[in-house]
Scaffold this motif. Structure first.
Motif, PDB file in Angstrom:
ATOM      1  N   GLY A   1       0.876  -1.136   0.000  1.00  0.00           N
ATOM      2  CA  GLY A   1      -0.252   0.013  -0.051  1.00  0.00           C
ATOM      3  C   GLY A   1       0.817   1.125   0.163  1.00  0.00           C
ATOM      4  O   GLY A   1       2.007   1.230   0.276  1.00  0.00           O
TER       5      GLY A   1
ATOM      6  N   SER B   1       0.642   5.748   0.630  1.00  0.00           N
ATOM      7  CA  SER B   1      -0.253   6.643   1.153  1.00  0.00           C
ATOM      8  C   SER B   1       0.114   8.045   0.324  1.00  0.00           C
ATOM      9  O   SER B   1       0.944   8.045  -0.293  1.00  0.00           O
ATOM     10  CB  SER B   1       0.058   6.899   2.790  1.00  0.00           C
ATOM     11  OG  SER B   1       1.242   7.398   2.868  1.00  0.00           O
TER      12      SER B   1
ATOM     13  N   THR C   1       4.913   3.637   2.614  1.00  0.00           N
ATOM     14  CA  THR C   1       4.327   2.413   1.972  1.00  0.00           C
ATOM     15  C   THR C   1       4.314   1.309   3.325  1.00  0.00           C
ATOM     16  O   THR C   1       4.896   1.567   4.242  1.00  0.00           O
ATOM     17  CB  THR C   1       5.638   1.521   1.257  1.00  0.00           C
ATOM     18  OG1 THR C   1       6.691   1.635   2.088  1.00  0.00           O
ATOM     19  CG2 THR C   1       5.800   2.680   0.038  1.00  0.00           C
TER      20      THR C   1
ATOM     21  N   TYR D   1       1.339  -5.532   2.042  1.00  0.00           N
ATOM     22  CA  TYR D   1       0.269  -5.930   2.281  1.00  0.00           C
ATOM     23  C   TYR D   1      -0.121  -6.991   3.108  1.00  0.00           C
ATOM     24  O   TYR D   1      -0.962  -6.670   4.112  1.00  0.00           O
ATOM     25  CB  TYR D   1      -0.081  -6.644   0.750  1.00  0.00           C
ATOM     26  CG  TYR D   1      -1.613  -7.573   0.875  1.00  0.00           C
ATOM     27  CD1 TYR D   1      -2.694  -6.752   1.110  1.00  0.00           C
ATOM     28  CD2 TYR D   1      -1.545  -8.857   1.123  1.00  0.00           C
ATOM     29  CE1 TYR D   1      -3.877  -7.606   1.043  1.00  0.00           C
ATOM     30  CE2 TYR D   1      -2.695  -9.402   1.452  1.00  0.00           C
ATOM     31  CZ  TYR D   1      -3.741  -9.047   1.048  1.00  0.00           C
ATOM     32  OH  TYR D   1      -5.060  -9.585   1.342  1.00  0.00           O
TER      33      TYR D   1
ATOM     34  N   ILE E   1      -0.879  -4.698   6.224  1.00  0.00           N
ATOM     35  CA  ILE E   1      -2.138  -4.137   6.055  1.00  0.00           C
ATOM     36  C   ILE E   1      -3.198  -5.158   6.529  1.00  0.00           C
ATOM     37  O   ILE E   1      -4.042  -4.792   7.355  1.00  0.00           O
ATOM     38  CB  ILE E   1      -2.149  -3.631   4.637  1.00  0.00           C
ATOM     39  CG1 ILE E   1      -1.414  -2.513   4.175  1.00  0.00           C
ATOM     40  CG2 ILE E   1      -3.809  -3.278   4.550  1.00  0.00           C
ATOM     41  CD1 ILE E   1      -1.574  -2.031   2.779  1.00  0.00           C
TER      42      ILE E   1
ATOM     43  N   ASP F   1      -9.571  -1.841  -1.167  1.00  0.00           N
ATOM     44  CA  ASP F   1      -8.632  -1.333  -1.865  1.00  0.00           C
ATOM     45  C   ASP F   1      -7.986  -0.141  -0.995  1.00  0.00           C
ATOM     46  O   ASP F   1      -6.904   0.436  -1.578  1.00  0.00           O
ATOM     47  CB  ASP F   1      -8.883  -0.730  -3.175  1.00  0.00           C
ATOM     48  CG  ASP F   1      -9.095  -1.754  -4.469  1.00  0.00           C
ATOM     49  OD1 ASP F   1      -8.594  -2.827  -4.133  1.00  0.00           O
ATOM     50  OD2 ASP F   1      -9.713  -1.244  -5.405  1.00  0.00           O
ATOM     51  N   SER F   2      -8.319   0.082   0.127  1.00  0.00           N
ATOM     52  CA  SER F   2      -7.710   1.084   1.030  1.00  0.00           C
ATOM     53  C   SER F   2      -8.124   0.809   2.600  1.00  0.00           C
ATOM     54  O   SER F   2      -9.024   0.162   2.855  1.00  0.00           O
ATOM     55  CB  SER F   2      -8.147   2.756   0.651  1.00  0.00           C
ATOM     56  OG  SER F   2      -9.735   2.645   1.133  1.00  0.00           O
TER      57      SER F   2
ATOM     58  N   PHE G   1      -3.920   4.231   3.468  1.00  0.00           N
ATOM     59  CA  PHE G   1      -2.927   3.475   2.592  1.00  0.00           C
ATOM     60  C   PHE G   1      -4.166   2.726   1.415  1.00  0.00           C
ATOM     61  O   PHE G   1      -4.973   2.252   1.656  1.00  0.00           O
ATOM     62  CB  PHE G   1      -2.341   2.264   3.080  1.00  0.00           C
ATOM     63  CG  PHE G   1      -1.118   2.657   4.052  1.00  0.00           C
ATOM     64  CD1 PHE G   1       0.026   3.048   3.395  1.00  0.00           C
ATOM     65  CD2 PHE G   1      -1.317   3.267   5.476  1.00  0.00           C
ATOM     66  CE1 PHE G   1       1.247   3.336   4.144  1.00  0.00           C
ATOM     67  CE2 PHE G   1      -0.343   3.677   6.038  1.00  0.00           C
ATOM     68  CZ  PHE G   1       1.165   3.838   5.478  1.00  0.00           C
ATOM     69  N   TYR G   2      -3.458   3.048   0.258  1.00  0.00           N
ATOM     70  CA  TYR G   2      -4.338   2.611  -0.990  1.00  0.00           C
ATOM     71  C   TYR G   2      -3.650   1.329  -1.523  1.00  0.00           C
ATOM     72  O   TYR G   2      -2.090   1.402  -1.761  1.00  0.00           O
ATOM     73  CB  TYR G   2      -4.398   3.563  -2.087  1.00  0.00           C
ATOM     74  CG  TYR G   2      -5.523   4.776  -1.483  1.00  0.00           C
ATOM     75  CD1 TYR G   2      -6.814   4.511  -1.896  1.00  0.00           C
ATOM     76  CD2 TYR G   2      -5.283   5.682  -0.550  1.00  0.00           C
ATOM     77  CE1 TYR G   2      -7.681   5.568  -1.423  1.00  0.00           C
ATOM     78  CE2 TYR G   2      -6.072   6.592  -0.147  1.00  0.00           C
ATOM     79  CZ  TYR G   2      -7.302   6.333  -0.755  1.00  0.00           C
ATOM     80  OH  TYR G   2      -8.462   7.413   0.161  1.00  0.00           O
ATOM     81  N   TYR G   3      -4.127   0.251  -1.987  1.00  0.00           N
ATOM     82  CA  TYR G   3      -3.607  -0.917  -2.442  1.00  0.00           C
ATOM     83  C   TYR G   3      -4.686  -1.628  -3.555  1.00  0.00           C
ATOM     84  O   TYR G   3      -5.352  -0.915  -3.864  1.00  0.00           O
ATOM     85  CB  TYR G   3      -3.123  -1.637  -1.237  1.00  0.00           C
ATOM     86  CG  TYR G   3      -4.208  -2.143  -0.432  1.00  0.00           C
ATOM     87  CD1 TYR G   3      -4.905  -3.322  -0.793  1.00  0.00           C
ATOM     88  CD2 TYR G   3      -4.535  -1.277   0.503  1.00  0.00           C
ATOM     89  CE1 TYR G   3      -5.623  -3.791   0.114  1.00  0.00           C
ATOM     90  CE2 TYR G   3      -5.634  -1.773   1.487  1.00  0.00           C
ATOM     91  CZ  TYR G   3      -6.312  -2.928   1.153  1.00  0.00           C
ATOM     92  OH  TYR G   3      -7.303  -3.139   2.123  1.00  0.00           O
TER      93      TYR G   3
END
Length: 331
Positions: free
Chosen positions: A253, A255, A260, A263, A266, A277-278, A282-284
């Motif tokens: 992920g 931000s 970073t 995964y 997360i 997906d977030s 954090f987006y992934y």
């Protein structure tokens, strides 16, 4: 790693034919429900991944279903040499597992390297240095029993750099192909953050083109489906053979502040992270987005997918590798 400018839209009006047709295994769809599926077949997109040598030993990482693993990173020297390979014991262990489990191991040279591509710029501009570099890579491939090498120059620019990049790839092709050593290149997902120096002729001299469609997408969503679509369109519009293109996907992920998170970290914080997906800032890519990207790869007849990076994945039913290879339980 930082958030980068948005990519430019791909050109319109293009017509393409998918050489493989709609052969995506139905289990990629049913994986959303954690259903099991058979391993990939010749009609399924191949799944590859990079291996971050500093993060884990190969014995602690799952490689089930992958066709190729790319060991990161060795660095070039300005005179065409190759710096010592990091943790050579891990590379040898990875090659041994590849022999046992049926995947090829490749050495990745370059990487982001804090944005310093001076060594590539210098060696690529000199014909003698290019020849030395080709010999160094061939020697490393023989010494370690590698299937190939990958050049991850981030990134050649327009102008002289583009010509030198093409000359380097041509030299490597001429030296490595007769020895049966594969050649791949990693390229930017958007020219907005570099990579404009990759000319169409480059595609004639490589076996694989790894499109890094992450860490530079649209705003906070650094690796959205929209970005993947745009990145693939960019290289198809340039004339890259679809079967040589491999769509890069993230196992981490990012931000909006450029931070970073792996995964698996997360998932440890948010048990249902695979369905999203977030998480927080954090987006992934969760399961559904990865499945959409797998469908895109199949619909366009691409060579497959490649993940950065395998050491960042979780285990069990929420493993992202399991989603990509069609086995939702990751086994």
């Amino acid at each position: 790693m930082s958030i980068l400018p948005e990519p430019q839209p791909a050109q319109a009006g293009r017509q393409r034919v998918n050489p493989r047709g709609p052969v995506l295994c139905a289990a990629l769809v049913s994986a959303l429900a954690h259903a099991a599926c058979a391993p990939p077949t010749a009609d399924r997109p191949a799944v590859s991944g990079w291996f971050a040598s500093w993060r884990a030993h190969p014995d602690s990482v799952a490689f089930d279903g992958v066709s190729d693993v790319f060991y990161a990173f060795a660095l070039p020297t300005p005179d065409g040499g190759l710096d010592s390979i990091p943790r050579p014991d891990r590379l040898r262990a990875l090659v041994a597992r590849g022999g046992d489990e049926g995947f090829g191991v490749h050495l990745t040279v370059g990487g982001w390297n804090d944005g310093d591509d001076t060594a590539f710029e210098t060696l690529a501009a000199d014909s003698a240095a290019r020849e030395r570099f080709a010999r160094a890579l061939a020697d490393a491939a023989r010494d370690y029993g590698l299937a190939g090498v990958e050049i991850d120059w981030e990134h050649p620019d327009l102008g002289p750099s583009a010509a030198h990049y093409l000359a380097l790839v041509r030299t490597l092709d001429e030296a490595l192909r007769p020895a049966g050593i594969g050649l791949a290149v990693a390229v930017a997902g958007s020219w907005a953050w570099g990579g404009g120096g990759v000319r169409p002729e480059v595609f004639d001299h490589v076996d694989r083109v790894h499109v890094m469609a992450y860490a530079g997408g649209y705003g906070r969503h650094h690796s959205s489906f929209r970005y993947a679509r745009s990145a693939i369109d960019l290289y198809l519009d340039m004339g890259a053979p679809a079967e040589k293109l491999f769509l890069g996907v993230p196992f981490y992920g990012l931000s909006s502040a450029g931070e970073t998170m792996l995964y698996r970290e997360i998932l440890a914080q948010e048990p249902d992270a695979a369905t999203r997906d977030s998480v927080g800032m954090f987006y992934y890519n969760g399961r559904e987005t990865l499945l959409r990207k797998a469908r895109l790869v199949d619909e366009e007849g691409l060579g497959g997918l490649i993940a950065w990076d395998l050491t960042a994945d979780a285990t069990g039913v929420d493993a992202l590798l399991g989603v990509l290879v069609g086995r939702a339980d990751g086994s």
